[in-house]
Design a protein around this motif. Sequence first.
Motif, PDB file in Angstrom:
ATOM      1  N   UNK A 653      15.069  17.066   4.781  1.00 10.06           N
ATOM      2  CA  UNK A 653      13.770  17.666   5.061  1.00 10.06           C
ATOM      3  C   UNK A 653      13.273  18.521   3.889  1.00 10.06           C
ATOM      4  N   UNK A 654      14.162  19.317   3.325  1.00  4.93           N
ATOM      5  CA  UNK A 654      13.739  20.188   2.226  1.00  4.93           C
ATOM      6  C   UNK A 654      13.345  19.389   0.996  1.00  4.93           C
ATOM      7  N   UNK A 655      14.113  18.311   0.703  1.00  2.00           N
ATOM      8  CA  UNK A 655      13.744  17.474  -0.438  1.00  2.00           C
ATOM      9  C   UNK A 655      12.458  16.704  -0.152  1.00  2.00           C
ATOM     10  N   UNK A 656      12.300  16.239   1.101  1.00  4.37           N
ATOM     11  CA  UNK A 656      11.068  15.520   1.451  1.00  4.37           C
ATOM     12  C   UNK A 656       9.864  16.444   1.353  1.00  4.37           C
ATOM     13  N   UNK A 657      10.046  17.694   1.776  1.00  7.00           N
ATOM     14  CA  UNK A 657       8.950  18.661   1.657  1.00  7.00           C
ATOM     15  C   UNK A 657       8.584  18.888   0.211  1.00  7.00           C
ATOM     16  N   UNK A 658       9.612  18.920  -0.624  1.00  8.93           N
ATOM     17  CA  UNK A 658       9.332  19.097  -2.049  1.00  8.93           C
ATOM     18  C   UNK A 658       8.554  17.906  -2.607  1.00  8.93           C
ATOM     19  N   UNK A 659       8.973  16.679  -2.222  1.00  9.99           N
ATOM     20  CA  UNK A 659       8.258  15.478  -2.682  1.00  9.99           C
ATOM     21  C   UNK A 659       6.820  15.502  -2.190  1.00  9.99           C
ATOM     22  N   UNK A 660       6.642  15.836  -0.901  1.00 11.17           N
ATOM     23  CA  UNK A 660       5.300  15.882  -0.321  1.00 11.17           C
ATOM     24  C   UNK A 660       4.424  16.899  -1.042  1.00 11.17           C
ATOM     25  N   UNK A 661       4.992  18.104  -1.288  1.00 10.30           N
ATOM     26  CA  UNK A 661       4.209  19.151  -1.944  1.00 10.30           C
ATOM     27  C   UNK A 661       3.814  18.751  -3.355  1.00 10.30           C
ATOM     28  N   UNK A 662       4.758  18.178  -4.088  1.00 10.95           N
ATOM     29  CA  UNK A 662       4.448  17.810  -5.468  1.00 10.95           C
ATOM     30  C   UNK A 662       3.472  16.648  -5.531  1.00 10.95           C
ATOM     31  N   UNK A 663       3.625  15.680  -4.621  1.00  9.71           N
ATOM     32  CA  UNK A 663       2.717  14.530  -4.637  1.00  9.71           C
ATOM     33  C   UNK A 663       1.308  14.959  -4.221  1.00  9.71           C
ATOM     34  N   UNK A 664       1.217  15.837  -3.214  1.00  6.28           N
ATOM     35  CA  UNK A 664      -0.097  16.341  -2.788  1.00  6.28           C
ATOM     36  C   UNK A 664      -0.785  17.071  -3.916  1.00  6.28           C
ATOM     37  N   UNK A 665      -0.032  17.917  -4.561  1.00  9.74           N
ATOM     38  CA  UNK A 665      -0.607  18.665  -5.678  1.00  9.74           C
ATOM     39  C   UNK A 665      -1.075  17.722  -6.783  1.00  9.74           C
ATOM     40  N   UNK A 666      -0.289  16.718  -7.011  1.00  4.44           N
ATOM     41  CA  UNK A 666      -0.646  15.754  -8.064  1.00  4.44           C
ATOM     42  C   UNK A 666      -1.948  15.030  -7.731  1.00  4.44           C
ATOM     43  N   UNK A 667      -2.086  14.602  -6.463  1.00  7.44           N
ATOM     44  CA  UNK A 667      -3.291  13.886  -6.059  1.00  7.44           C
ATOM     45  C   UNK A 667      -4.509  14.796  -6.056  1.00  7.44           C
ATOM     46  N   UNK A 668      -4.298  16.064  -5.657  1.00  7.92           N
ATOM     47  CA  UNK A 668      -5.419  17.007  -5.693  1.00  7.92           C
ATOM     48  C   UNK A 668      -5.898  17.220  -7.119  1.00  7.92           C
ATOM     49  N   UNK A 669      -4.986  17.302  -8.037  1.00  7.63           N
ATOM     50  CA  UNK A 669      -5.380  17.469  -9.439  1.00  7.63           C
ATOM     51  C   UNK A 669      -6.132  16.247  -9.942  1.00  7.63           C
ATOM     52  N   UNK A 670      -5.676  15.053  -9.507  1.00  9.96           N
ATOM     53  CA  UNK A 670      -6.383  13.835  -9.907  1.00  9.96           C
ATOM     54  C   UNK A 670      -7.780  13.787  -9.296  1.00  9.96           C
ATOM     55  N   UNK A 671      -7.921  14.240  -8.025  1.00  6.46           N
ATOM     56  CA  UNK A 671      -9.232  14.252  -7.372  1.00  6.46           C
ATOM     57  C   UNK A 671     -10.182  15.178  -8.098  1.00  6.46           C
ATOM     58  N   UNK A 672      -9.718  16.346  -8.454  1.00 11.84           N
ATOM     59  CA  UNK A 672     -10.557  17.290  -9.184  1.00 11.84           C
ATOM     60  C   UNK A 672     -10.991  16.737 -10.520  1.00 11.84           C
ATOM     61  N   UNK A 673     -10.154  15.963 -11.151  1.00 15.15           N
ATOM     62  CA  UNK A 673     -10.490  15.423 -12.463  1.00 15.15           C
ATOM     63  C   UNK A 673     -11.538  14.311 -12.359  1.00 15.15           C
ATOM     64  N   UNK A 674     -11.608  13.577 -11.192  1.00 17.44           N
ATOM     65  CA  UNK A 674     -12.527  12.455 -11.050  1.00 17.44           C
ATOM     66  C   UNK A 674     -13.865  12.834 -10.412  1.00 17.44           C
ATOM     67  N   UNK A 675     -14.068  14.084 -10.036  1.00 12.72           N
ATOM     68  CA  UNK A 675     -15.330  14.516  -9.434  1.00 12.72           C
ATOM     69  C   UNK A 675     -15.303  14.413  -7.929  1.00 12.72           C
ATOM     70  N   UNK A 676     -16.391  14.897  -7.303  1.00  8.90           N
ATOM     71  CA  UNK A 676     -16.439  14.948  -5.837  1.00  8.90           C
ATOM     72  C   UNK A 676     -16.577  13.575  -5.203  1.00  8.90           C
ATOM     73  N   UNK A 677     -17.024  12.594  -5.971  1.00  7.05           N
ATOM     74  CA  UNK A 677     -17.194  11.254  -5.396  1.00  7.05           C
ATOM     75  C   UNK A 677     -15.880  10.703  -4.888  1.00  7.05           C
ATOM     76  N   UNK A 678     -14.769  11.125  -5.509  1.00  7.50           N
ATOM     77  CA  UNK A 678     -13.478  10.603  -5.078  1.00  7.50           C
ATOM     78  C   UNK A 678     -13.182  11.003  -3.657  1.00  7.50           C
ATOM     79  N   UNK A 679     -13.692  12.155  -3.260  1.00  7.84           N
ATOM     80  CA  UNK A 679     -13.446  12.611  -1.892  1.00  7.84           C
ATOM     81  C   UNK A 679     -14.274  11.844  -0.882  1.00  7.84           C
ATOM     82  N   UNK A 680     -15.364  11.160  -1.300  1.00  7.15           N
ATOM     83  CA  UNK A 680     -16.245  10.482  -0.364  1.00  7.15           C
ATOM     84  C   UNK A 680     -15.959   8.985  -0.256  1.00  7.15           C
TER      85      UNK A 680
END
Length: 771
Positions: A653-680
């Motif tokens: 669970x702790x390792x999975x949480x770490x993977x989830x947190x890092x992957x989420x952060x990574x995708x959020x950074x990618x979304x911010x880099x591509x503009x708001x259209x990525x969210x729509x």
Amino acid sequence: MFSSALKSFSSNINSNYTVISSPTSTSGPWKIHDGKKKSTGKAVSVFVLDRKSLDSHSGSLGRSSAASMKRATEEVVDRLKKEASSLARLRHPNILELVEPVEETRNGGLQFATEPVTASLAGLLAEKDEEERPGGRGGRSSRFVTEDSEGGRRRRELEIDELEIQKGLEQLSKALEFLHDHAGLVHGNLTPDAVFINAKSDWKISGLSFSSPPDGSTKATSVQPINLSEALNVDPRLPRSVQMDLDFCSPDFVLDSNLNVGADMFSLGLLIIALYNSPHISPLQTNSSVSTYKRLFTSSSTIPSAGNSFLSSRPIPKDLTTSVLPRLITRRPAQRMTAKEFQQSAYFDNILISTIRFLDSLPTKTPNEKAQFMRGLSRVLPSFPKSVLDKKVLPALLEEMKDRELLSLILQNVFKIIELLPSGRRPFTEKIMPRLREIFLPPSNSKGPVERDLVKEAGLMVLLEHITEIKNNCSGKEFKDEILPIIHLAIESPTHSIVDASLRSLPIVLPVLDFSTIKNELFPVIASVFSKTSSLGIKVRGLEAFVILCGGTNDPAANNDGLDGIMNANASKKSSSTALDKYTMQEKIVPLIRAIKTKEPAVAVAALNVLRQVGGVADADFVAMDILPVLWSMSLGPLLNLKQFQSFIELIKSLSSRVEAEQTKKLQELSGANGSSAAQNDDFMSFGGTNAFGSTNGGAEGGEIDFERLVKGNAGISESTNSMDAGWDAAPHPQHPNPLETRTQNQQRSPGPPQVQRHLPSIRTITQWGH
């Protein structure tokens, strides 16, 4: 001149030995130099007599006086030659050992080589007098200074405590016993200048220039008797150091003209008093005058006795004053104790002296006696003076290590001595480390597998048990070069207890080694043993070793890795400097764990601890693709109990949480880099946004806006935007309102280019609109 030069060049000592130019100490007329044999490196002491020190006054004398002086000097030289040649004939453990016979030097002096000596007893006592004087050494550099193995200068450890005196006096008495009973000789001039202390702190007799058979002796000897009247006739033209010392002379010589072995025992009594006196001198001060000597013996107050405390300014041990000195400092030779009786006196009746005696006679003892002695020795070692441990006991034990049956018992005492010494680094690196390498490591030219040696393995176990003392007493380079190969040997041992002890020593070993050594030399050996062993115990110990190598600890209280947000205080104790790099953990250690076949819970839990450590530093994708599958597979092991299963699940669970947190952060950074259209772009049928169906004009719209922005500024952009908005909203069908307008009624329109604000309608909306 040519003959003298040729004699110098053909000198055996000068040709075969490297001799230090400056003397390290002096004794009588001799200057003592340190030397080494060129071929073997064996240390020696070279005694050198400078002829100029004898005839320095002859130049100011008349012709007849000069001739007389020359004869006197020749007599002294002949007498000193006798001293060296006597050493060649008299072989005894307590008589100075001659290595090279006496030979003449270029200037007519003499030189000979002996076993290494630290100082004469006279020099040591003079040094102690200087220390005890008000103001200490007065800033003068000590004569007893030498260089250590690291090139630093240090003071030689010259001790003269009670045990040193007891041990030394017993050794002198043994030498006198040999001279009197076996060689049939009287020493004749037993003074502190005639006693030398060797590198092992043993006292040795020399100074035999006045030795002679006793009166009436029937033993065959090649030594010519001395003429007492001539020997006692002090010549003021010569140095006192080459003449008989009346301060330590027996009344048998001076008052009775009688040569007997009891005279040496009287001299021994005077020497004992000098050891305790302050300053360390004889109680008889004759000023080299026979008449003064005779006058001293006319009054009981000037003769050492129990009534006047033997004329010593400091207390003398009770055993000496009550039972020994009264039987040595006595007028009649028949009343004096012999050298043998002296050794049997109550003065030597203590456990430490008895231990030294047994140690000296160890080669003659039976294996059972040796083993019993070694088992009990550790109990009395703390009572010994440190100098005796260093110079006497330790060398004797190392010498006895050639008896492999006693190896483990001897090593226990050796490490006990290192623990007791205030500075054990020097004796360990200089004396012990070479012996360890010689014993445990096979010769470089040996071929094939080494046969199993149970006795050697017992010694190896003792070494591993004292790895902390070893680490504390050598440098990192010395540990790597001399000790690490022995640890490698232990890890690869066929004996599981040896492997277990060597792997348990890793927390002590790793901080001494550099990263490259750990990764390229130590880790491959451990990995090889881990992968090949069939022992579950060694498997578990190997996994614990991996935890240590990865910078962790096997302390359960410190195993919190912080993945759950709670960092254990012990985590700060982990040393990343000794950990393997991330690549080695991921590509070397995890495959080893993946290859484990056994389902044994102890192995699985030990592997869990390794994966916990690796998971804390590995990449998130590696954790997801490589570590978590292994953990899930092991967690379903049929032999695990509930608590062990829960441990796996907690880590998963702790390792999975770490993977989830890092992957989420990574995708959020990618979304911010591509503009708001990525969210729509949630509708997978949108085909990527405003250009889903492609542009009929090849993207001219965007190009035109960019161009208008460039040439018209904001006004042009605003007009273009209004125009396009008007085009979209013009003339809607009265019964079919514009679906785009309906779709965007509740959306807040942000300023900016239309291509950012608008999205093409979905297929469903267009169909409805067209319909």
